[in-house]
Structures are given as C-alpha cells and as structure tokens.
Enzyme design. Structure first.
Site, PDB file in Angstrom:
ATOM      1  N   ASN A  13       0.865  -1.193   0.000  1.00  0.00           N
ATOM      2  CA  ASN A  13       0.000   0.000   0.000  1.00  0.00           C
ATOM      3  C   ASN A  13       0.899   1.240   0.000  1.00  0.00           C
ATOM      4  OD1 ASN A  13      -1.411   2.269   1.084  1.00  0.00           O
ATOM      5  ND2 ASN A  13      -3.068   0.923   1.707  1.00  0.00           N
ATOM      6  N   ASP A  15      -0.083   4.473  -0.095  1.00  0.00           N
ATOM      7  CA  ASP A  15      -0.767   5.707   0.299  1.00  0.00           C
ATOM      8  C   ASP A  15       0.154   6.709   1.000  1.00  0.00           C
ATOM      9  OD1 ASP A  15      -3.063   4.507  -0.595  1.00  0.00           O
ATOM     10  OD2 ASP A  15      -3.949   4.212   1.382  1.00  0.00           O
ATOM     11  N   HIS A  16       1.023   6.175   1.879  1.00  0.00           N
ATOM     12  CA  HIS A  16       1.767   7.112   2.717  1.00  0.00           C
ATOM     13  C   HIS A  16       3.005   7.701   2.049  1.00  0.00           C
ATOM     14  CE1 HIS A  16      -1.206   6.875   5.689  1.00  0.00           C
ATOM     15  NE2 HIS A  16      -1.160   5.557   5.674  1.00  0.00           N
ATOM     16  N   ARG A  24       4.313  18.745   1.212  1.00  0.00           N
ATOM     17  CA  ARG A  24       4.934  19.917   0.588  1.00  0.00           C
ATOM     18  C   ARG A  24       4.196  20.377  -0.667  1.00  0.00           C
ATOM     19  NH1 ARG A  24      10.351  21.257   2.070  1.00  0.00           N
ATOM     20  NH2 ARG A  24      10.342  21.085   4.331  1.00  0.00           N
ATOM     21  N   HIS A  49      -5.534   3.755  -1.853  1.00  0.00           N
ATOM     22  CA  HIS A  49      -6.872   4.143  -1.388  1.00  0.00           C
ATOM     23  C   HIS A  49      -7.119   5.590  -1.788  1.00  0.00           C
ATOM     24  CE1 HIS A  49      -9.727   4.474   2.396  1.00  0.00           C
ATOM     25  NE2 HIS A  49     -10.325   4.800   1.271  1.00  0.00           N
ATOM     26  N   ARG A  51      -9.214   8.372  -1.133  1.00  0.00           N
ATOM     27  CA  ARG A  51     -10.226   8.772  -0.149  1.00  0.00           C
ATOM     28  C   ARG A  51     -11.053   9.932  -0.688  1.00  0.00           C
ATOM     29  NH1 ARG A  51      -8.978   6.549   5.277  1.00  0.00           N
ATOM     30  NH2 ARG A  51     -10.696   7.822   5.953  1.00  0.00           N
ATOM     31  N   ARG A  55      -6.795  12.945   0.761  1.00  0.00           N
ATOM     32  CA  ARG A  55      -5.727  13.367   1.679  1.00  0.00           C
ATOM     33  C   ARG A  55      -4.366  12.779   1.319  1.00  0.00           C
ATOM     34  NH1 ARG A  55      -7.442  10.119   7.129  1.00  0.00           N
ATOM     35  NH2 ARG A  55      -9.399  11.171   6.748  1.00  0.00           N
ATOM     36  N   HIS A  56      -4.346  11.650   0.623  1.00  0.00           N
ATOM     37  CA  HIS A  56      -3.036  11.144   0.177  1.00  0.00           C
ATOM     38  C   HIS A  56      -3.053  10.875  -1.338  1.00  0.00           C
ATOM     39  CE1 HIS A  56      -5.105   7.465   1.340  1.00  0.00           C
ATOM     40  NE2 HIS A  56      -4.814   7.573   2.636  1.00  0.00           N
ATOM     41  N   GLU A  76      -8.531   0.612  -3.396  1.00  0.00           N
ATOM     42  CA  GLU A  76      -9.348   0.708  -2.177  1.00  0.00           C
ATOM     43  C   GLU A  76     -10.284   1.892  -2.296  1.00  0.00           C
ATOM     44  OE1 GLU A  76      -7.726   1.019   1.771  1.00  0.00           O
ATOM     45  OE2 GLU A  76      -6.275  -0.511   1.214  1.00  0.00           O
ATOM     46  N   THR A 106      -7.317   6.647   9.991  1.00  0.00           N
ATOM     47  CA  THR A 106      -7.167   5.534   9.066  1.00  0.00           C
ATOM     48  C   THR A 106      -8.436   4.702   9.140  1.00  0.00           C
ATOM     49  OG1 THR A 106      -5.767   3.627   8.477  1.00  0.00           O
ATOM     50  CG2 THR A 106      -5.996   4.094  10.827  1.00  0.00           C
ATOM     51  N   THR A 107      -8.528   3.654   8.315  1.00  0.00           N
ATOM     52  CA  THR A 107      -9.745   2.841   8.289  1.00  0.00           C
ATOM     53  C   THR A 107      -9.876   2.085   9.610  1.00  0.00           C
ATOM     54  OG1 THR A 107      -9.266   2.590   5.940  1.00  0.00           O
ATOM     55  CG2 THR A 107     -11.048   1.263   6.831  1.00  0.00           C
ATOM     56  N   GLU A 157     -11.126  -9.184   2.684  1.00  0.00           N
ATOM     57  CA  GLU A 157      -9.882  -8.816   3.346  1.00  0.00           C
ATOM     58  C   GLU A 157     -10.219  -8.669   4.827  1.00  0.00           C
ATOM     59  OE1 GLU A 157      -7.300  -5.950   1.535  1.00  0.00           O
ATOM     60  OE2 GLU A 157      -6.438  -5.379   3.464  1.00  0.00           O
ATOM     61  N   HIS A 196      -3.902  -4.330   7.662  1.00  0.00           N
ATOM     62  CA  HIS A 196      -4.028  -3.173   8.548  1.00  0.00           C
ATOM     63  C   HIS A 196      -3.191  -3.364   9.802  1.00  0.00           C
ATOM     64  CE1 HIS A 196      -5.468   0.473  10.344  1.00  0.00           C
ATOM     65  NE2 HIS A 196      -6.033   0.764   9.192  1.00  0.00           N
ATOM     66  N   GLY A 197      -2.187  -2.502   9.921  1.00  0.00           N
ATOM     67  CA  GLY A 197      -1.362  -2.481  11.129  1.00  0.00           C
ATOM     68  C   GLY A 197      -0.280  -3.545  11.170  1.00  0.00           C
ATOM     69  N   GLY A 218       1.074  -1.338   4.395  1.00  0.00           N
ATOM     70  CA  GLY A 218       1.462  -0.011   3.942  1.00  0.00           C
ATOM     71  C   GLY A 218       2.266   0.792   4.932  1.00  0.00           C
ATOM     72  N   HIS A 219       1.605   1.337   5.927  1.00  0.00           N
ATOM     73  CA  HIS A 219       2.209   2.352   6.789  1.00  0.00           C
ATOM     74  C   HIS A 219       3.547   1.899   7.374  1.00  0.00           C
ATOM     75  CE1 HIS A 219       2.702   4.810  10.468  1.00  0.00           C
ATOM     76  NE2 HIS A 219       2.290   5.767   9.670  1.00  0.00           N
TER      77      HIS A 219
END
Ligand code: PXP
Length: 250
Positions: A13, A15-16, A24, A49, A51, A55-56, A76, A106-107, A157, A196-197, A218-219
């Site tokens: 993922n 996204d981040h 920036r 994802h 959103r 936001r990302h 996503e 986050t979700t 998932e 997730h996580g 991801g994160h």
C-alpha cells in the site's frame, strides 16, 4: 525469482508515500515511482486508497498506477457513486470496498455488510460487470463473511487492526478470530486476504494462517523504508555536496 505455489502474496500500500509528497504540495516523493520500485523489489500487487478527501492518493495517481503497473492494482474505495464510476472506467484488477469516515486517521474497522446489502449490491454488480474483482474489507465475523458471499464478493480482506493493537490474551483472542474467520471464509469459497497495522513483529502469525492468500501492508513498510533508505540517500547528498566544492589548493 521463482516462488513456491502456495506463497503468500504481498500487496504494498503506497498511500503514505503520497502523504509525504502532499506535505509539501509538490511531486516528490512520487507514489507511482514508489509503486514501480516496489514492483521491481518483489511486490505482488499495489494497493492505493483514493479517499473522498484526497488526503493522500490523488485521482491522477490512480490513473497513472493503472497505466504503468505490470502487477495487479487493488483499488481501495468507499461504496459511493463517485468511486464506483471511477472504478468502472479504470478497471483495476480488484476493488476493495472499505468503510470511510471523514474524521478518522485511518480505516478504523471493517465494513458493515450485514444490514447494508441493499445499498452495496448495485455497486458490487456494477464492479463485477466491469470485470473488477470485488473485495470487502471486513472484520472476521461469520455473519459478515456470509453476507459477503450473499453479495457475490470474490474476496474478503480481514481487518487485522484490532489484533495488531492488542497484546497478551487479548491479542491471542483476536488471532483465534482471524484464524477461524479465514477458515470459514475459505470454506464459503471466498479468497482470503488480510491487512491493517501489520509490521515485522506481528506479521508471522497472520502469514502462517493456511487459507491466507494475500497480505496488504502499507504504513509500517513505508516507515521502515525511511530507515533502510536513509543511509543511501544521505551518502548521495554528501557526495553531491562534496563534489560541488572547489578543491582546496595544497
Ligand atoms: N488493507 C486495507 C483495506 C486498508 O484500508 C489499509 C490501510 O489503508 C491497509 C490494508 C494497510 O494498512 P497499513 O497501512 O496499516 O499497513
């Protein structure tokens, strides 16, 4: 690189990377370039994802990802008209329907499927008609898995967030729910993914679940990449700075 037939797929993922770019407002670091690097480095798929608040990941990112990737794109998205229309045009390999609240970081939990079939069914029918595999991001609850089958989902998932956040006996209880959920979902004919996580410390117990086909991470991965990539980035900057300096005459 040959992989065993039962090897668990790793979906990355990105996204981040976009979160960092957007801090920036420019184009660096580019999430599409990161996705290509992940592809080169062994990722089996890319997840992004889009959103509602953008936001990302931005719309252009998703379009570009679909164009340049050779590996599957897992899009996503929330169950909204805007996102379903986009997915119909984009035709990603899979669309993973997630719950989305504006204020969340986050979700936070799985999608509520039971009781929401009438709202979800037309979206799922349209996605499938467009040739997009449908994944539902759910908690490992038997009723939700049955509802996913009833709606014709191809994939569930399983949300691993509560397992990742817990410790001790509580974590063991969440792991049991995930194991039982994966077993039941597989028995119902669903392809089983999870995410997730997940991080280096908690991934092994999830990866060991026999019915698991894909993990989406991801994160933590993007954060870990900062640490493994910093020495290289720093030495490149050092060299550029040093090379720019006039040599001192002896
Ligand atoms: N899978 C789904 C459905 C998600 O919503 C997310 C978070 O965007 C992930 C996987 C990845 O979670 P994390 O960034 O915590 O690894």
């Amino acid at each position: 690189m040959t992989k065993p037939a039962d090897m668990l797929r790793l979906g990355v993922n990105i996204d981040h990377v976009a979160t960092l770019r957007n801090a920036r407002g420019g184009s660096h670091p580019c999430p599409v370039s990161a996705a290509l690097l992940a592809q080169k480095s062994g990722a089996d798929g890319i997840t992004a994802h889009l959103r509602e608040d953008r936001r990302h990941i931005k719309d252009d990112d998703i379009v570009n990802l679909k164009q340049v990737l050779d590996i599957p794109l897992n899009f996503e998205m929330a169950a909204t008209e805007e996102m379903v229309s986009l997915a119909e045009r984009l035709r990603p390999n899979a669309a993973c329907i997630v719950p989305e609240k504006r204020a969340e970081l986050t979700t936070e939990g799985g999608l509520a499927v039971t009781g929401h079939e009438a709202r979800l069914a037309p979206f799922i029918t349209r996605l499938k008609a467009a040739g997009v595999r449908v994944s539902l991001f759910v908690d490992a609850i038997p009723g939700e898995l049955e509802a996913a089958v009833g709606l014709g989902a191809d994939i569930v998932e399983l949300h691993t967030g509560a397992y990742c956040d817990a410790s001790g006996a509580e974590r063991a209880a969440h792991l049991t729910l995930l194991r039982d959920g994966a077993h039941y979902a597989d028995k119902l004919g669903l392809e089983v993914h999870a995410g997730h996580g997940l991080n280096y410390e908690n991934v092994s117990d999830i990866a060991a679940i026999q019915q698991m086909v894909e993990l989406n991470i991801g994160h933590f991965l993007i954060g870990a990449a900062v640490f493994s990539g910093l020495p290289d980035a720093l030495s490149t900057m050092r060299r550029l700075m040093d090379d720019a300096r006039p040599e001192k005459s002896a």
